[in-house]
Design a protein around this motif. Sequence first.
Motif, short mmCIF file in Angstrom:
data_model
loop_
_atom_site.label_atom_id
_atom_site.label_comp_id
_atom_site.label_asym_id
_atom_site.label_seq_id
_atom_site.Cartn_x
_atom_site.Cartn_y
_atom_site.Cartn_z
N PHE A 1 -8.09 -16.01 -60.88
CA PHE A 1 -7.56 -14.98 -61.77
C PHE A 1 -6.51 -15.61 -62.67
N ILE A 2 -6.67 -15.47 -63.98
CA ILE A 2 -5.68 -15.98 -64.94
C ILE A 2 -5.19 -14.81 -65.79
N GLY A 3 -3.92 -14.46 -65.62
CA GLY A 3 -3.31 -13.36 -66.36
C GLY A 3 -2.44 -13.89 -67.49
N THR A 4 -2.64 -13.35 -68.69
CA THR A 4 -1.96 -13.84 -69.89
C THR A 4 -1.24 -12.70 -70.59
N GLY A 5 0.04 -12.90 -70.88
CA GLY A 5 0.79 -11.93 -71.66
C GLY A 5 0.56 -12.16 -73.14
N GLY A 6 0.21 -11.12 -73.86
CA GLY A 6 -0.05 -11.26 -75.28
C GLY A 6 1.16 -11.65 -76.08
N LYS A 7 2.37 -11.39 -75.54
CA LYS A 7 3.62 -11.74 -76.21
C LYS A 7 4.29 -12.94 -75.56
N ASP A 8 3.52 -13.73 -74.83
CA ASP A 8 4.05 -14.92 -74.18
C ASP A 8 4.34 -15.99 -75.22
N LYS B 1 -7.58 -11.93 -67.71
CA LYS B 1 -7.03 -10.65 -68.16
C LYS B 1 -5.93 -10.91 -69.19
N LEU B 2 -5.98 -10.16 -70.28
CA LEU B 2 -4.96 -10.24 -71.32
C LEU B 2 -4.16 -8.94 -71.32
N TYR B 3 -2.83 -9.07 -71.27
CA TYR B 3 -1.93 -7.93 -71.29
C TYR B 3 -1.17 -7.97 -72.61
N PRO B 4 -1.66 -7.27 -73.63
CA PRO B 4 -1.16 -7.45 -75.00
C PRO B 4 0.33 -7.22 -75.18
N ASP B 5 0.93 -6.33 -74.40
CA ASP B 5 2.32 -5.96 -74.62
C ASP B 5 3.30 -6.67 -73.69
N PRO C 1 1.88 -19.89 -74.78
CA PRO C 1 1.24 -18.94 -75.70
C PRO C 1 -0.21 -18.64 -75.32
N PRO C 2 -0.68 -17.44 -75.70
CA PRO C 2 -2.06 -17.07 -75.39
C PRO C 2 -3.09 -18.11 -75.82
N ARG C 3 -2.85 -18.80 -76.95
CA ARG C 3 -3.82 -19.82 -77.39
C ARG C 3 -3.89 -20.97 -76.39
#
Length: 421
Positions: free
Chosen positions: A349-356, A381-385, A360-362
């Motif tokens: 599982f890889i969780g990514t914050g969209g505002k990281d 999973k991407l968490y945009p906020d 960074p998401p890239r």
Amino acid sequence: MSRRTRSLRTRIAAMALVAFASLSGCTTPLDEPPVTTISKPTNMMLGDSYLSDFYQFGGEIAQPGRLLRQEPLNKQQSNPGAGENIRLLYSSTDGLDGKERVAVSGVLFLPEGTAPEGGWPLMAWTHGTVGIADICAPSWNGRQEQDRTHLKFWLENGYAVVASDYQGLGTPGTHPYLATRPEAYSNLDIIKAVQSADFPVSKKVVLFGQSQGAGAAVATAAYAADYASGVEIAGVVATGVPYFSPKALVALQESRPPDRVDPMLGYNMLALSLVQRINPEFKLTDYVSDDVLPIAQSVQNTCHKDVKARVIKEQLTYNRVFKKPPTEHLLAAFSKMGYPTLKLPVPTFIGTGGKDRDTPPRMQAALVKGACKAGSNIVSKLYPDLDHRAVVPGSTGDTLPFVQSVFAGKELEGNCGNLPF
């Protein structure tokens, strides 16, 4: 070597040095830390100090993955939600040379109550950056409040938590900062140590970590087959995971220009400690400017949060820190920081914050896409906020059912064919 090639290598090294700012997770003491007696043993290395007799092991180490000693943690070092808080010293292998036996410290947190049949399901927590000084070892200095809260969540859901300090943190020798093989060996051996001792924990284990610790969790799974095939890893949970690819480094460089004040430069100074660890001929004074040298040298006896505070106070920029880039030396260090394979053996599982902005998401997308291409079973999973830190508690609604499923042996379908990036 052509001028163009030299320029490219210098640019990549400079970008990667800036990228160390992505590896956050520093420890903030909860109260005054335990009194530390600075007593320099013989053959001291960078970052070494005497904490207590517990961390000094003078006996022969016959094989890795064995418990050497244990003792209770004090209140500040303990974690809320734990029924038992235990400091551990165990045997491992030096992850740099792959041969020498070393002692490594860590902790075991057991939930309150009676363990179920087969033991508490075991989670291995891989911590983020704290520094290289022994006094910064989480088993000694305690953990930042967010980590304590996060571990409490898992303890209260019935999971035991084992956590290595990593090689050289707390124990003799320099901690090889960000080198993934030492982290992996330390993690695999603490798992073996608690499973082979008289603790009520499961034979299966799930690895979980944030930021630098997320990279350590991925590396641990990647090294397991070659180093500790008997460890039964069920899955990996990684949030804010770093990946040192050229494209990701370009993105980081663009977000942190070298002539702008950068509060993250303390990570750069820690990175140079790995250069010194693998190349004794490297001289810090040849590369770091004279006025910044005392701050760069302070990493050997100061935790990261305090180094970062000095960086902010002095309003340091990359250009001010370095009188010339230690390009070739850093390239050698970077080779220690990657993953041996992106084909991971277990669901991840890889969780990514969209505002990281730290990883960074890239950067994380590049890792996810590379792992998918290699044939890994990835749940992305991407968490945009959410930002770099908020993604840890913000993802537990997804990570808890993921962990429950992998412990139960259920088939998990990844989303490599429909990534959120």
